[in-house]
Design an enzyme around this catalytic site. Structure first.
Site, PDB file in Angstrom:
ATOM      1  N   LYS A 288       0.814  -1.221   0.000  1.00 38.85           N
ATOM      2  CA  LYS A 288       0.000   0.000   0.000  1.00 38.85           C
ATOM      3  C   LYS A 288       0.850   1.275   0.000  1.00 38.85           C
ATOM      4  O   LYS A 288       0.423   2.297  -0.528  1.00 38.85           O
ATOM      5  CB  LYS A 288      -0.962   0.004   1.191  1.00 38.85           C
TER       6      LYS A 288
ATOM      7  N   GLY B  47      -0.069   1.413  12.665  1.00 40.54           N
ATOM      8  CA  GLY B  47       0.401   0.896  11.379  1.00 40.54           C
ATOM      9  C   GLY B  47      -0.357   1.503  10.210  1.00 40.54           C
ATOM     10  O   GLY B  47      -1.077   2.496  10.353  1.00 40.54           O
TER      11      GLY B  47
END
Length: 246
Positions: free
Chosen positions: A65, A126
């Site tokens: 990502k 995260g």
């Protein structure tokens, strides 16, 4: 044939492939297929694009990502703030990045809260937390983050601080788990939060969707909390991706 797909590694259990394959069938969407592109390195993305000229859109999952961003021609402004892309539109040879995790979570949370704006506690710092934080900011919800390594940031506390301080949970009535703890097959794991500090005043949104009710959800629901898993967010982010591709 219009082609769409998912890149990531590994891709054992894919929500996206099941979702879009079922969507094409139930909605009578013809000449579309959704494939998995399990690539061991993000540098293989250009080859995937070259070998599949019919590709019009890709979803992006762990661990790419963030790593995918240098391979894109442009990104949506929200992605710049989040620092992650999970959806790519391929048009006229150009790759445009979006973050539909943020879109899906924001819509799901807003529907669930029905206008309430409780102080939020975000478990984890995260990649998934970045989309959550952007959504909270947009909805005008104040938040505090919890991390194993909080550093010097005053907006982040440690799990040790959380375990010791009942006042944090007395103040923050919305708990959002952005960690993978509790995901199948390790279903008896949960973030370090003391259920004794939980009451019927609390709402718990766990981004994990498998199992349907995580150990965290079960533990805090037993203390009176209202709980929700991440399945609706996943469905909404998938629909947001479909709108982007069309």
């Amino acid at each position: 044939m219009r082609k769409f797909g998912l890149i990531g590694y590994p891709l054992g259990h894919s929500f996206s492939k099941k979702y879009f394959t079922a969507k094409f069938e139930t909605e009578g969407i013809k000449n579309c297929q959704y494939d998995l592109y399990e690539i061991e390195d993000i540098s293989l993305l250009p080859a995937i694009i070259r070998q599949n000229p019919e590709l019009e859109g890709l979803n992006v999952t762990i661990p790419y990502k963030e790593k995918v961003i240098p391979y894109l021609d442009s990104i949506d402004p929200a992605c710049e703030e989040i620092g992650a892309v999970n959806c790519i539109q391929i048009k006229d040879g150009k790759l445009m990045g979006y973050n539909t995790d943020y879109i899906g979570f924001k819509e799901s949370l807003n529907n669930w809260l029905k206008g309430e704006k409780p102080y939020a506690l975000v478990l984890g710092t995260g990649g998934a937390s970045k989309a959550v934080v952007k959504a909270l900011k947009d909805l005008g919800i104040s938040y505090l983050m919890v991390s194993r390594n909080p550093g010097e940031d005053p907006g982040i506390i440690s799990y040790e601080d959380l375990a010791k301080s009942k006042s944090v949970l007395d103040r923050n009535h919305l708990i959002i788990n952005t960690t993978p703890l509790g995901t199948f097959p390790k279903t008896e794991e949960m973030p370090a939060i003391n259920p004794e500090y939980i009451s019927s005043m609390h709402k718990v949104y766990d981004l994990v969707y498998n199992p349907e009710k995580t150990f965290l959800m079960r533990s805090l629901e037993a203390r009176g909390a209202v709980v929700k898993n991440g399945l609706e967010m996943l469905q909404l982010q998938a629909e947001a991706a479909w709108r982007i591709w069309n």
